[in-house]
Design a protein around this motif. Structure first.
Motif, PDB file in Angstrom:
ATOM      1  N   ALA A  71      18.217  34.443  39.556  1.00 12.95           N
ATOM      2  CA  ALA A  71      19.013  33.748  40.574  1.00 12.95           C
ATOM      3  C   ALA A  71      20.048  32.845  39.912  1.00 12.95           C
ATOM      4  O   ALA A  71      21.205  32.798  40.334  1.00 12.95           O
ATOM      5  N   ASP A  72      19.635  32.135  38.877  1.00 14.87           N
ATOM      6  CA  ASP A  72      20.537  31.223  38.180  1.00 14.87           C
ATOM      7  C   ASP A  72      21.738  31.962  37.593  1.00 14.87           C
ATOM      8  O   ASP A  72      22.858  31.458  37.610  1.00 14.87           O
ATOM      9  N   GLN A  73      21.528  33.161  37.106  1.00 15.23           N
ATOM     10  CA  GLN A  73      22.629  33.949  36.534  1.00 15.23           C
ATOM     11  C   GLN A  73      23.680  34.284  37.584  1.00 15.23           C
ATOM     12  O   GLN A  73      24.830  34.540  37.250  1.00 15.23           O
ATOM     13  N   LEU A  74      23.289  34.291  38.847  1.00 13.02           N
ATOM     14  CA  LEU A  74      24.223  34.584  39.939  1.00 13.02           C
ATOM     15  C   LEU A  74      24.683  33.315  40.662  1.00 13.02           C
ATOM     16  O   LEU A  74      25.238  33.385  41.756  1.00 13.02           O
ATOM     17  N   ASN A  75      24.393  32.158  40.062  1.00 20.25           N
ATOM     18  CA  ASN A  75      24.692  30.874  40.708  1.00 20.25           C
ATOM     19  C   ASN A  75      24.059  30.784  42.085  1.00 20.25           C
ATOM     20  O   ASN A  75      24.664  30.281  43.036  1.00 20.25           O
ATOM     21  N   CYS A  76      22.863  31.279  42.171  1.00 20.40           N
ATOM     22  CA  CYS A  76      22.108  31.325  43.416  1.00 20.40           C
ATOM     23  C   CYS A  76      20.976  30.299  43.332  1.00 20.40           C
ATOM     24  O   CYS A  76      20.229  30.267  42.353  1.00 20.40           O
ATOM     25  N   ARG A  77      20.858  29.459  44.343  1.00 17.87           N
ATOM     26  CA  ARG A  77      19.771  28.488  44.400  1.00 17.87           C
ATOM     27  C   ARG A  77      18.461  29.243  44.575  1.00 17.87           C
ATOM     28  O   ARG A  77      18.399  30.237  45.296  1.00 17.87           O
ATOM     29  N   PHE A  78      17.382  28.774  43.953  1.00 26.01           N
ATOM     30  CA  PHE A  78      16.072  29.402  44.051  1.00 26.01           C
ATOM     31  C   PHE A  78      15.050  28.405  44.567  1.00 26.01           C
ATOM     32  O   PHE A  78      15.052  27.244  44.160  1.00 26.01           O
ATOM     33  N   ALA A  79      14.175  28.856  45.467  1.00 28.03           N
ATOM     34  CA  ALA A  79      13.104  27.994  45.960  1.00 28.03           C
ATOM     35  C   ALA A  79      11.889  28.829  46.329  1.00 28.03           C
ATOM     36  O   ALA A  79      12.022  29.931  46.850  1.00 28.03           O
ATOM     37  N   LEU A  80      10.717  28.290  46.033  1.00 27.24           N
ATOM     38  CA  LEU A  80       9.474  28.861  46.544  1.00 27.24           C
ATOM     39  C   LEU A  80       9.266  28.298  47.942  1.00 27.24           C
ATOM     40  O   LEU A  80       9.403  27.093  48.148  1.00 27.24           O
ATOM     41  N   THR A  81       8.947  29.149  48.894  1.00 26.76           N
ATOM     42  CA  THR A  81       8.720  28.658  50.256  1.00 26.76           C
ATOM     43  C   THR A  81       7.251  28.545  50.584  1.00 26.76           C
ATOM     44  O   THR A  81       6.866  27.731  51.415  1.00 26.76           O
ATOM     45  N   ALA A  82       6.410  29.376  49.951  1.00 27.95           N
ATOM     46  CA  ALA A  82       4.968  29.343  50.218  1.00 27.95           C
ATOM     47  C   ALA A  82       4.249  30.072  49.096  1.00 27.95           C
ATOM     48  O   ALA A  82       4.786  31.015  48.519  1.00 27.95           O
ATOM     49  N   VAL A  83       3.044  29.615  48.798  1.00 25.26           N
ATOM     50  CA  VAL A  83       2.216  30.282  47.801  1.00 25.26           C
ATOM     51  C   VAL A  83       0.798  30.413  48.336  1.00 25.26           C
ATOM     52  O   VAL A  83       0.336  29.577  49.105  1.00 25.26           O
ATOM     53  N   SER A  84       0.127  31.466  47.930  1.00 26.51           N
ATOM     54  CA  SER A  84      -1.277  31.655  48.286  1.00 26.51           C
ATOM     55  C   SER A  84      -2.133  30.816  47.338  1.00 26.51           C
ATOM     56  O   SER A  84      -1.675  30.391  46.273  1.00 26.51           O
ATOM     57  N   PRO A  85      -3.403  30.592  47.691  1.00 25.56           N
ATOM     58  CA  PRO A  85      -4.298  29.871  46.779  1.00 25.56           C
ATOM     59  C   PRO A  85      -4.415  30.559  45.414  1.00 25.56           C
ATOM     60  O   PRO A  85      -4.509  29.887  44.388  1.00 25.56           O
ATOM     61  N   ALA A  86      -4.376  31.884  45.387  1.00 22.78           N
ATOM     62  CA  ALA A  86      -4.472  32.624  44.122  1.00 22.78           C
ATOM     63  C   ALA A  86      -3.303  32.276  43.204  1.00 22.78           C
ATOM     64  O   ALA A  86      -3.480  32.104  41.999  1.00 22.78           O
ATOM     65  N   VAL A  87      -2.119  32.163  43.767  1.00 23.76           N
ATOM     66  CA  VAL A  87      -0.930  31.827  42.974  1.00 23.76           C
ATOM     67  C   VAL A  87      -0.958  30.353  42.588  1.00 23.76           C
ATOM     68  O   VAL A  87      -0.679  29.992  41.448  1.00 23.76           O
ATOM     69  N   ASP A  88      -1.320  29.510  43.524  1.00 18.24           N
ATOM     70  CA  ASP A  88      -1.305  28.064  43.305  1.00 18.24           C
ATOM     71  C   ASP A  88      -2.180  27.658  42.121  1.00 18.24           C
ATOM     72  O   ASP A  88      -1.841  26.738  41.382  1.00 18.24           O
ATOM     73  N   ARG A  89      -3.304  28.360  41.924  1.00 20.94           N
ATOM     74  CA  ARG A  89      -4.214  28.031  40.819  1.00 20.94           C
ATOM     75  C   ARG A  89      -3.561  28.208  39.452  1.00 20.94           C
ATOM     76  O   ARG A  89      -3.885  27.493  38.516  1.00 20.94           O
ATOM     77  N   LEU A  90      -2.652  29.160  39.321  1.00 23.93           N
ATOM     78  CA  LEU A  90      -2.052  29.465  38.016  1.00 23.93           C
ATOM     79  C   LEU A  90      -0.621  28.964  37.848  1.00 23.93           C
ATOM     80  O   LEU A  90      -0.071  29.019  36.752  1.00 23.93           O
ATOM     81  N   LEU A  91      -0.019  28.495  38.916  1.00 21.24           N
ATOM     82  CA  LEU A  91       1.374  28.061  38.847  1.00 21.24           C
ATOM     83  C   LEU A  91       1.492  26.780  38.030  1.00 21.24           C
ATOM     84  O   LEU A  91       0.724  25.848  38.219  1.00 21.24           O
ATOM     85  N   PRO A  92       2.448  26.720  37.101  1.00 23.57           N
ATOM     86  CA  PRO A  92       2.649  25.478  36.341  1.00 23.57           C
ATOM     87  C   PRO A  92       2.964  24.322  37.294  1.00 23.57           C
ATOM     88  O   PRO A  92       3.582  24.524  38.348  1.00 23.57           O
ATOM     89  N   PRO A  93       2.562  23.099  36.936  1.00 26.65           N
ATOM     90  CA  PRO A  93       2.771  21.947  37.825  1.00 26.65           C
ATOM     91  C   PRO A  93       4.226  21.709  38.217  1.00 26.65           C
ATOM     92  O   PRO A  93       4.500  21.187  39.282  1.00 26.65           O
ATOM     93  N   ASP A  94       5.185  22.081  37.358  1.00 29.61           N
ATOM     94  CA  ASP A  94       6.591  21.835  37.674  1.00 29.61           C
ATOM     95  C   ASP A  94       7.212  22.963  38.491  1.00 29.61           C
ATOM     96  O   ASP A  94       8.415  22.976  38.714  1.00 29.61           O
ATOM     97  N   CYS A  95       6.396  23.905  38.940  1.00 29.07           N
ATOM     98  CA  CYS A  95       6.884  25.057  39.712  1.00 29.07           C
ATOM     99  C   CYS A  95       6.151  25.128  41.043  1.00 29.07           C
ATOM    100  O   CYS A  95       5.432  26.088  41.318  1.00 29.07           O
TER     101      CYS A  95
END
Length: 106
Positions: A71-95
């Motif tokens: 997204a950054d390469q296209l000057n496109c803003r990026f955002a996570l809108t929702a995560v499942s518990p499975a993803v949340d457990r492994l996601l780095p704290p700054d993400c």
């Protein structure tokens, strides 16, 4: 269950990419196809919804890190809108849900 995806384009220039199923090394090609499909519209904002991801491993989290960089390469803003518990457990704290700050966004 393998990985599948939906892409929804919004009039305001944003694109929502929603993933369903498992995300690991074996699903990397599907994820990259989903990401390419979402970014083909040249959106001003890419929204990633991971609420329907049922399982993820460390390789899957690594694959996800391609989204903010692409997204950054296209000057496109990026955002996570929702995560499942499975993803949340492994996601780095700054993400976390919301706008992804550096270093996750680079």
């Amino acid at each position: 269950m393998t990985l599948s995806f939906e892409v929804h384009r919004h009039a305001a220039g944003s694109v929502l990419l929603r993933l369903h199923g498992e995300l690991g090394r074996g699903e990397a090609a599907i994820f990259h196809r989903a990401l390419s499909t979402a970014l083909a519209a040249m959106p001003s904002e890419l929204l990633l919804d991971l609420s329907m991801v049922t399982s993820v491993d460390v390789d899957g989290i690594g694959v996800l890190m391609a989204a903010p960089r692409a997204a950054d390469q296209l000057n496109c803003r990026f955002a996570l809108t929702a995560v499942s518990p499975a993803v949340d457990r492994l996601l780095p704290p700054d993400c976390r849900v919301g706008t992804v700050p550096p270093p996750c966004n680079r």
